[in-house]
Write a protein that holds these residues in place. Structure first.
Motif, mmCIF file in Angstrom:
data_model
loop_
_atom_site.group_PDB
_atom_site.id
_atom_site.type_symbol
_atom_site.label_atom_id
_atom_site.label_comp_id
_atom_site.label_asym_id
_atom_site.label_seq_id
_atom_site.Cartn_x
_atom_site.Cartn_y
_atom_site.Cartn_z
ATOM 1 N N VAL A 173 0.853 -1.187 0.000
ATOM 2 C CA VAL A 173 0.000 0.000 0.000
ATOM 3 C C VAL A 173 0.885 1.233 0.000
ATOM 4 O O VAL A 173 1.898 1.291 0.701
ATOM 5 C CB VAL A 173 -0.926 0.012 1.241
ATOM 6 N N ARG A 174 0.490 2.215 -0.788
ATOM 7 C CA ARG A 174 1.192 3.493 -0.803
ATOM 8 C C ARG A 174 0.197 4.612 -0.517
ATOM 9 O O ARG A 174 -0.864 4.705 -1.149
ATOM 10 C CB ARG A 174 1.869 3.731 -2.156
ATOM 11 N N LEU A 175 0.576 5.469 0.410
ATOM 12 C CA LEU A 175 -0.217 6.643 0.759
ATOM 13 C C LEU A 175 0.584 7.904 0.441
ATOM 14 O O LEU A 175 1.812 7.871 0.364
ATOM 15 C CB LEU A 175 -0.569 6.634 2.246
ATOM 16 N N ASP A 191 5.057 4.092 2.339
ATOM 17 C CA ASP A 191 4.822 2.747 1.832
ATOM 18 C C ASP A 191 4.636 1.761 2.979
ATOM 19 O O ASP A 191 5.285 1.872 4.026
ATOM 20 C CB ASP A 191 5.983 2.287 0.951
ATOM 21 N N PHE A 192 3.769 0.769 2.749
ATOM 22 C CA PHE A 192 3.417 -0.184 3.802
ATOM 23 C C PHE A 192 3.291 -1.603 3.243
ATOM 24 O O PHE A 192 2.968 -1.788 2.078
ATOM 25 C CB PHE A 192 2.064 0.200 4.443
ATOM 26 N N ARG A 193 3.532 -2.571 4.117
ATOM 27 C CA ARG A 193 3.183 -3.952 3.820
ATOM 28 C C ARG A 193 1.756 -4.209 4.312
ATOM 29 O O ARG A 193 1.295 -3.585 5.277
ATOM 30 C CB ARG A 193 4.128 -4.919 4.529
ATOM 31 N N VAL A 194 1.095 -5.140 3.664
ATOM 32 C CA VAL A 194 -0.221 -5.574 4.117
ATOM 33 C C VAL A 194 -0.030 -6.758 5.059
ATOM 34 O O VAL A 194 0.549 -7.773 4.681
ATOM 35 C CB VAL A 194 -1.114 -5.984 2.930
ATOM 36 N N VAL A 195 -0.489 -6.617 6.298
ATOM 37 C CA VAL A 195 -0.341 -7.706 7.257
ATOM 38 C C VAL A 195 -1.632 -8.501 7.433
ATOM 39 O O VAL A 195 -1.618 -9.604 7.972
ATOM 40 C CB VAL A 195 0.138 -7.192 8.628
ATOM 41 N N ASN A 196 -2.741 -7.941 6.967
ATOM 42 C CA ASN A 196 -4.001 -8.675 7.040
ATOM 43 C C ASN A 196 -5.027 -7.971 6.164
ATOM 44 O O ASN A 196 -4.918 -6.759 5.915
ATOM 45 C CB ASN A 196 -4.523 -8.750 8.475
ATOM 46 N N TYR A 197 -5.978 -8.720 5.694
ATOM 47 C CA TYR A 197 -7.137 -8.097 5.058
ATOM 48 C C TYR A 197 -8.356 -8.964 5.303
ATOM 49 O O TYR A 197 -8.247 -10.179 5.497
ATOM 50 C CB TYR A 197 -6.914 -7.838 3.568
ATOM 51 N N ILE A 218 -2.565 -2.412 7.453
ATOM 52 C CA ILE A 218 -1.166 -2.229 7.083
ATOM 53 C C ILE A 218 -0.267 -2.429 8.304
ATOM 54 O O ILE A 218 -0.746 -2.500 9.432
ATOM 55 C CB ILE A 218 -0.936 -0.844 6.442
ATOM 56 N N ASP A 219 1.029 -2.564 8.058
ATOM 57 C CA ASP A 219 1.944 -3.034 9.094
ATOM 58 C C ASP A 219 2.218 -2.041 10.214
ATOM 59 O O ASP A 219 2.752 -2.417 11.263
ATOM 60 C CB ASP A 219 3.272 -3.481 8.460
ATOM 61 N N ARG A 220 1.835 -0.779 10.029
ATOM 62 C CA ARG A 220 2.039 0.216 11.079
ATOM 63 C C ARG A 220 1.082 1.381 10.816
ATOM 64 O O ARG A 220 0.497 1.476 9.732
ATOM 65 C CB ARG A 220 3.480 0.731 11.087
#
Length: 358
Positions: A173-175, A191-197, A218-220
């Motif tokens: 994910v990018r914000l 930028d982020f990793r996806v840890v769950n959806y 996202i991871d944080r």
């Protein structure tokens, strides 16, 4: 009696009578108030768009017929309702300023900081530096965003999600982005990793993409600033909004290419009857609605999926309300042919149970 005094008395009498007979308008569905950001934000912030369709009680004194259901006095205080409304109030208090520009009909480039809730959702290729930006999303909490279920729920990704050790390197994910091919634009990327959806449990991709909505964690927590800030969930359907705005990095035509620069477009909401007639196929009108343009080829397209369609928040000038999620269309950019969106207000309890579960 002095002519000047008579004139003043007549003016005061006229003003008083105007306010008396025009206290309510549109058979009680509207209220006559001054055209200000405080008294009628829904018209004040969209008057460039509404134009000649603005209803005046007293045009000479800028007294407009403001829809009561959108007027701030008819809204419940945020701290007396849902958690997402309390959070929305907090998001507003955290923003010292914002860039507020009138919505423009037809596709045009968004400005930096204009839509700080917009998210890019991508998948990594074999080369870790190579990211394919497939879908959009909307940040609704520093650590959670909304998107379409079909952006995530492939057979492969479903197997990943059901893995108890899920920590997907696939989705990113990018914000805070504006033009992902530029390093000199007005952007501050996170930028982020996806840890769950979580895909809605009633999502059905075999019968018209029903309940096409998902939540990404996202991871944080994102750092909230003027480039990155959440949008608000809607407390009601938003059916009274005939004009909606969508934004995304999708294709600019049905057979065109993706735009690396965030684009915005203002769309007209179609009635259920118009939608069924023009699409010539059924939609679930309880959970889906249509929007497009009768006068132009303005539309959302491939690559915009999962992104929000939204309106100006009636209480907070710096915030938007996400009314729908881009789901699907038949052919992009065809005048009079709408695309289909998932209604968000029906899912707020489900969203709250995940995002604000503590």
């Amino acid at each position: 009696m002095d002519d000047a005094l008579v004139g003043v008395q007549l003016w005061l009498l006229l003003l008083l009578s105007t306010r008396i007979w025009a206290e309510f308008c549109d058979n009680g569905t509207g209220e006559c108030v001054e055209l200000t950001a405080t008294d009628c934000p829904v018209i004040f912030y969209n008057h460039h768009l509404i134009g000649a369709d603005i209803k005046y009680c007293d045009e000479f004194n800028d007294i407009v017929c403001c829809p009561i259901q959108l007027d701030h006095q008819s809204q419940k205080p945020a701290d007396e309702t849902h958690p997402f409304e309390r959070e929305c109030k907090r998001f507003n208090e955290a923003r010292a300023s914002c860039r507020s520009t009138p919505f423009i009909v037809g596709g045009s480039k968004a400005a930096g900081q204009e839509f700080p809730f917009m998210a890019l959702i991508g998948t990594k290729g074999n080369d870790k530096a190579d990211i394919n930006w497939d879908c959009g999303g909307a940040l609704v909490h520093p650590r959670f965003l909304l998107t379409a279920a079909h952006c995530l729920e492939t057979s492969e990704s479903k197997a990943e999600r059901l893995d108890p050790n899920f920590d997907s390197p696939k989705f990113v994910v990018r914000l805070g982005e504006l033009d992902y091919n530029s390093t000199t634009d007005d952007a501050q990327v996170q930028d982020f990793r996806v840890v769950n959806y979580v895909v809605h449990p009633s999502y059905d991709d075999e019968d018209g993409f029903k309940n096409d909505i998902a939540i990404i964690e996202i991871d944080r927590a994102a750092v909230v600033n003027e480039h990155v800030a959440p949008a608000c969930l809607p407390p009601s359907s938003g059916d009274e909004n005939s004009q909606l705005t969508a934004a995304g990095w999708g294709f600019t035509s049905d057979k065109g290419t993706k735009s690396s620069h965030l684009l915005k477009v203002t769309l007209q909401r179609f009635s259920d009857e118009q939608c069924l007639e023009r699409l010539q196929q059924g939609i679930e009108t309880r959970t889906q609605f249509c929007a497009g343009s009768i006068t132009s080829n303005a539309d959302t397209c491939n690559g915009d999926s999962g992104g929000p369609i939204f309106v100006q928040h009636p209480l907070y000038p710096c915030l938007k309300q996400v009314i729908g999620i881009v789901s699907y269309g038949l052919v992009c950019g065809t005048q009079g042919l709408p695309s289909v969106y998932t209604k968000v207000h029906l899912f707020t309890d489900w969203i709250e149970s995940i995002v604000w579960s503590d």
